[in-house]
Design a protein around this motif. Sequence first.
Motif, PDB file in Angstrom:
ATOM      1  N   VAL A  64      -3.282   3.934   1.504  1.00  0.00           N
ATOM      2  CA  VAL A  64      -3.753   2.554   1.678  1.00  0.00           C
ATOM      3  C   VAL A  64      -4.343   2.027   0.372  1.00  0.00           C
ATOM      4  CG1 VAL A  64      -5.419   1.079   2.876  1.00  0.00           C
ATOM      5  CG2 VAL A  64      -4.167   2.836   4.148  1.00  0.00           C
ATOM      6  N   GLU A  65      -5.131   2.842  -0.296  1.00  0.00           N
ATOM      7  CA  GLU A  65      -5.772   2.428  -1.554  1.00  0.00           C
ATOM      8  C   GLU A  65      -4.736   2.136  -2.630  1.00  0.00           C
ATOM      9  OE1 GLU A  65      -9.167   4.065  -4.708  1.00  0.00           O
ATOM     10  OE2 GLU A  65      -8.665   5.215  -2.914  1.00  0.00           O
ATOM     11  N   MET A  66      -3.676   2.938  -2.705  1.00  0.00           N
ATOM     12  CA  MET A  66      -2.641   2.718  -3.720  1.00  0.00           C
ATOM     13  C   MET A  66      -1.957   1.369  -3.533  1.00  0.00           C
ATOM     14  SD  MET A  66      -0.704   6.308  -4.612  1.00  0.00           S
ATOM     15  CE  MET A  66      -0.747   7.100  -3.024  1.00  0.00           C
ATOM     16  N   VAL A  67      -1.697   1.001  -2.277  1.00  0.00           N
ATOM     17  CA  VAL A  67      -1.050  -0.294  -2.027  1.00  0.00           C
ATOM     18  C   VAL A  67      -2.018  -1.438  -2.341  1.00  0.00           C
ATOM     19  CG1 VAL A  67       0.017  -1.765  -0.278  1.00  0.00           C
ATOM     20  CG2 VAL A  67       0.513   0.685  -0.309  1.00  0.00           C
ATOM     21  N   LEU A  68      -3.272  -1.296  -1.935  1.00  0.00           N
ATOM     22  CA  LEU A  68      -4.271  -2.336  -2.197  1.00  0.00           C
ATOM     23  C   LEU A  68      -4.460  -2.567  -3.692  1.00  0.00           C
ATOM     24  CD1 LEU A  68      -7.029  -1.573   0.472  1.00  0.00           C
ATOM     25  CD2 LEU A  68      -5.660  -3.662   0.301  1.00  0.00           C
ATOM     26  N   ARG A  69      -4.410  -1.519  -4.489  1.00  0.00           N
ATOM     27  CA  ARG A  69      -4.621  -1.622  -5.932  1.00  0.00           C
ATOM     28  C   ARG A  69      -3.358  -1.981  -6.706  1.00  0.00           C
ATOM     29  NH1 ARG A  69      -8.813   3.103  -7.942  1.00  0.00           N
ATOM     30  NH2 ARG A  69     -10.581   2.504  -6.632  1.00  0.00           N
ATOM     31  N   GLY A  70      -2.253  -2.159  -6.003  1.00  0.00           N
ATOM     32  CA  GLY A  70      -1.012  -2.507  -6.683  1.00  0.00           C
ATOM     33  C   GLY A  70      -0.327  -1.333  -7.336  1.00  0.00           C
ATOM     34  N   MET A  71      -0.716  -0.104  -6.978  1.00  0.00           N
ATOM     35  CA  MET A  71      -0.087   1.089  -7.536  1.00  0.00           C
ATOM     36  C   MET A  71       1.164   1.481  -6.750  1.00  0.00           C
ATOM     37  SD  MET A  71      -3.685   3.132  -8.003  1.00  0.00           S
ATOM     38  CE  MET A  71      -2.939   4.690  -8.478  1.00  0.00           C
ATOM     39  N   ALA A  72       1.354   0.882  -5.587  1.00  0.00           N
ATOM     40  CA  ALA A  72       2.553   1.110  -4.763  1.00  0.00           C
ATOM     41  C   ALA A  72       2.927  -0.210  -4.109  1.00  0.00           C
ATOM     42  CB  ALA A  72       2.295   2.183  -3.713  1.00  0.00           C
ATOM     43  N   LEU A 119       8.373   7.878  -5.341  1.00  0.00           N
ATOM     44  CA  LEU A 119       7.744   8.336  -4.105  1.00  0.00           C
ATOM     45  C   LEU A 119       6.470   9.097  -4.430  1.00  0.00           C
ATOM     46  CD1 LEU A 119      10.935   9.643  -2.263  1.00  0.00           C
ATOM     47  CD2 LEU A 119       9.637   7.601  -1.679  1.00  0.00           C
ATOM     48  N   GLN A 120       5.374   8.692  -3.799  1.00  0.00           N
ATOM     49  CA  GLN A 120       4.091   9.366  -3.996  1.00  0.00           C
ATOM     50  C   GLN A 120       3.536   9.783  -2.638  1.00  0.00           C
ATOM     51  OE1 GLN A 120       1.590   7.165  -7.098  1.00  0.00           O
ATOM     52  NE2 GLN A 120       3.039   5.583  -6.493  1.00  0.00           N
ATOM     53  N   CYS A 121       3.117  11.034  -2.517  1.00  0.00           N
ATOM     54  CA  CYS A 121       2.595  11.560  -1.254  1.00  0.00           C
ATOM     55  C   CYS A 121       1.100  11.816  -1.387  1.00  0.00           C
ATOM     56  CB  CYS A 121       3.305  12.852  -0.875  1.00  0.00           C
ATOM     57  SG  CYS A 121       5.087  12.676  -0.752  1.00  0.00           S
ATOM     58  N   ILE A 168       6.864   3.698  -3.478  1.00  0.00           N
ATOM     59  CA  ILE A 168       6.498   3.965  -2.091  1.00  0.00           C
ATOM     60  C   ILE A 168       5.414   5.038  -2.050  1.00  0.00           C
ATOM     61  CG2 ILE A 168       7.312   4.786   0.151  1.00  0.00           C
ATOM     62  CD1 ILE A 168      10.099   3.790  -0.659  1.00  0.00           C
ATOM     63  N   ALA A 169       4.354   4.749  -1.314  1.00  0.00           N
ATOM     64  CA  ALA A 169       3.293   5.734  -1.072  1.00  0.00           C
ATOM     65  C   ALA A 169       3.357   6.130   0.392  1.00  0.00           C
ATOM     66  CB  ALA A 169       1.925   5.147  -1.417  1.00  0.00           C
ATOM     67  N   THR A 170       3.364   7.427   0.677  1.00  0.00           N
ATOM     68  CA  THR A 170       3.530   7.883   2.050  1.00  0.00           C
ATOM     69  C   THR A 170       2.643   9.083   2.353  1.00  0.00           C
ATOM     70  OG1 THR A 170       5.121   8.820   3.635  1.00  0.00           O
ATOM     71  CG2 THR A 170       5.490   9.309   1.317  1.00  0.00           C
ATOM     72  N   VAL A 171       2.270   9.205   3.609  1.00  0.00           N
ATOM     73  CA  VAL A 171       1.591  10.429   4.035  1.00  0.00           C
ATOM     74  C   VAL A 171       2.632  11.541   4.020  1.00  0.00           C
ATOM     75  CG1 VAL A 171      -0.238   9.353   5.387  1.00  0.00           C
ATOM     76  CG2 VAL A 171       1.984   9.743   6.442  1.00  0.00           C
ATOM     77  N   GLN A 172       2.202  12.756   3.679  1.00  0.00           N
ATOM     78  CA  GLN A 172       3.180  13.818   3.446  1.00  0.00           C
ATOM     79  C   GLN A 172       3.857  14.320   4.712  1.00  0.00           C
ATOM     80  OE1 GLN A 172       1.881  17.878   2.735  1.00  0.00           O
ATOM     81  NE2 GLN A 172      -0.179  17.122   2.391  1.00  0.00           N
ATOM     82  N   THR A 173       3.283  14.015   5.893  1.00  0.00           N
ATOM     83  CA  THR A 173       3.907  14.469   7.134  1.00  0.00           C
ATOM     84  C   THR A 173       5.246  13.784   7.393  1.00  0.00           C
ATOM     85  OG1 THR A 173       2.523  12.861   8.308  1.00  0.00           O
ATOM     86  CG2 THR A 173       1.771  15.146   8.283  1.00  0.00           C
ATOM     87  N   LEU A 174       5.562  12.724   6.650  1.00  0.00           N
ATOM     88  CA  LEU A 174       6.838  12.026   6.838  1.00  0.00           C
ATOM     89  C   LEU A 174       7.940  12.556   5.927  1.00  0.00           C
ATOM     90  CD1 LEU A 174       5.554   8.336   7.068  1.00  0.00           C
ATOM     91  CD2 LEU A 174       6.037   9.923   8.939  1.00  0.00           C
ATOM     92  N   LEU A 209       5.008  -0.362  -1.274  1.00  0.00           N
ATOM     93  CA  LEU A 209       5.144  -0.158   0.174  1.00  0.00           C
ATOM     94  C   LEU A 209       4.404   1.108   0.568  1.00  0.00           C
ATOM     95  CD1 LEU A 209       6.581  -1.109   2.829  1.00  0.00           C
ATOM     96  CD2 LEU A 209       8.410   0.506   2.241  1.00  0.00           C
ATOM     97  N   GLY A 210       3.641   1.016   1.645  1.00  0.00           N
ATOM     98  CA  GLY A 210       2.919   2.178   2.154  1.00  0.00           C
ATOM     99  C   GLY A 210       3.426   2.570   3.526  1.00  0.00           C
ATOM    100  N   LEU A 211       3.390   3.869   3.813  1.00  0.00           N
ATOM    101  CA  LEU A 211       3.787   4.384   5.122  1.00  0.00           C
ATOM    102  C   LEU A 211       2.687   5.304   5.627  1.00  0.00           C
ATOM    103  CD1 LEU A 211       7.489   5.238   4.225  1.00  0.00           C
ATOM    104  CD2 LEU A 211       6.760   3.416   5.767  1.00  0.00           C
ATOM    105  N   THR A 212       2.050   4.906   6.714  1.00  0.00           N
ATOM    106  CA  THR A 212       0.992   5.714   7.306  1.00  0.00           C
ATOM    107  C   THR A 212       0.895   5.349   8.784  1.00  0.00           C
ATOM    108  OG1 THR A 212      -1.308   6.445   7.092  1.00  0.00           O
ATOM    109  CG2 THR A 212      -0.876   4.118   6.706  1.00  0.00           C
ATOM    110  N   TYR A 213      -0.260   5.602   9.394  1.00  0.00           N
ATOM    111  CA  TYR A 213      -0.416   5.346  10.827  1.00  0.00           C
ATOM    112  C   TYR A 213      -1.340   4.158  11.052  1.00  0.00           C
ATOM    113  CZ  TYR A 213       1.857   9.836  11.111  1.00  0.00           C
ATOM    114  OH  TYR A 213       2.760  10.847  10.964  1.00  0.00           O
ATOM    115  N   SER A 214      -1.088   3.440  12.150  1.00  0.00           N
ATOM    116  CA  SER A 214      -1.826   2.204  12.422  1.00  0.00           C
ATOM    117  C   SER A 214      -3.326   2.438  12.527  1.00  0.00           C
ATOM    118  CB  SER A 214      -1.310   1.551  13.707  1.00  0.00           C
ATOM    119  OG  SER A 214      -1.432   2.442  14.806  1.00  0.00           O
ATOM    120  N   THR A 215      -3.731   3.628  12.937  1.00  0.00           N
ATOM    121  CA  THR A 215      -5.162   3.932  13.070  1.00  0.00           C
ATOM    122  C   THR A 215      -5.860   3.965  11.723  1.00  0.00           C
ATOM    123  OG1 THR A 215      -4.566   6.283  13.104  1.00  0.00           O
ATOM    124  CG2 THR A 215      -4.921   5.203  15.232  1.00  0.00           C
TER     125      THR A 215
END
Length: 296
Positions: A138-146, A129-131, A100-106, A148-154
């Motif tokens: 987004v890049e980690m999920v696209l490259r197959g390094m994660a 878990l990677q922050c 899982i890759a996530t923005v650290q605010t979560l 599931l990604g968690l971020t904001y729709s914007t």
Amino acid sequence: MTISASHDTQLRMFVAVAKCHSLRAAADAVGITQPALSRHIQSLELKLGHALFRRHGRGMQLTSDGEALFRTVEPLLDALDESISHAAAHGPGWGLSLRIATVQTLIGHFIPSFSKELLRIYPQTRLSLQCDSSSHVVEMVLRGMADLGLTYSTDLSTTDLQSVALHEERLALYHCTKTDLSREALSRLSELKLILPPRHFGVRRYVERVLGCPIRPSIECDSLELSLRMASISRSIALLPEHVPEDLIASCNLKRIILADIPPRRLVAFWRVQSRKPVVLDAAIDIAMRTRPVKQ
């Protein structure tokens, strides 16, 4: 090659006869009638196109083709049975992993509840878990390094990803309790002495887009906790998402002011487009959709 349930059964019946050297003894061992077992063997021979046994008065003897099949299949079935037993002994999630890759605010309010529920259902899952910043997530999920990604729709702008909407989150100001912020000061947000993350972080880009102008922060910091610590020892004000844990705010002796005039952002869970998702990823997406931030 696809192995169907009927193939599995026929191969197990074949191995039983090969070990027992007798239809009657094998039928007793596997718990079916002798005619039913004979039909399984005949059906397998028909599919393979050659005889597997020589029938004689003393029982069943493997042909050369039968011997070759037995040497191949018997250890595979043993390994399969051992794996199933091992998985059952270790519980749900054994052998599974989820990155899982996530923005650290979560980290403070969403990830603990989400992870707790996931590990309750799949306790043996190996969780990574990677922050990072939203763009890097987004890049980690696209490259197959994660997975599931968690971020904001914007922050999502590619058709190579699938996503589901989660909860909304507003932005807030965190400032020293000794400092009072007037309504007039809040209306001139870009003029305040702000603590902001670098520009490649989504929250910085979003605020600048909403305000329609670039912001020069007094302090640039890519750590949520350090931003709060800096706000507690300086006259600067940290601009962060609203759901910062209460104990962390209290430990820094800060006040929180929700920025009601700035539209909220929506959190999203996303993954790469693929024909079939692993079961643990499906479960994680479902849990993410049910997880809500702790009320502040």
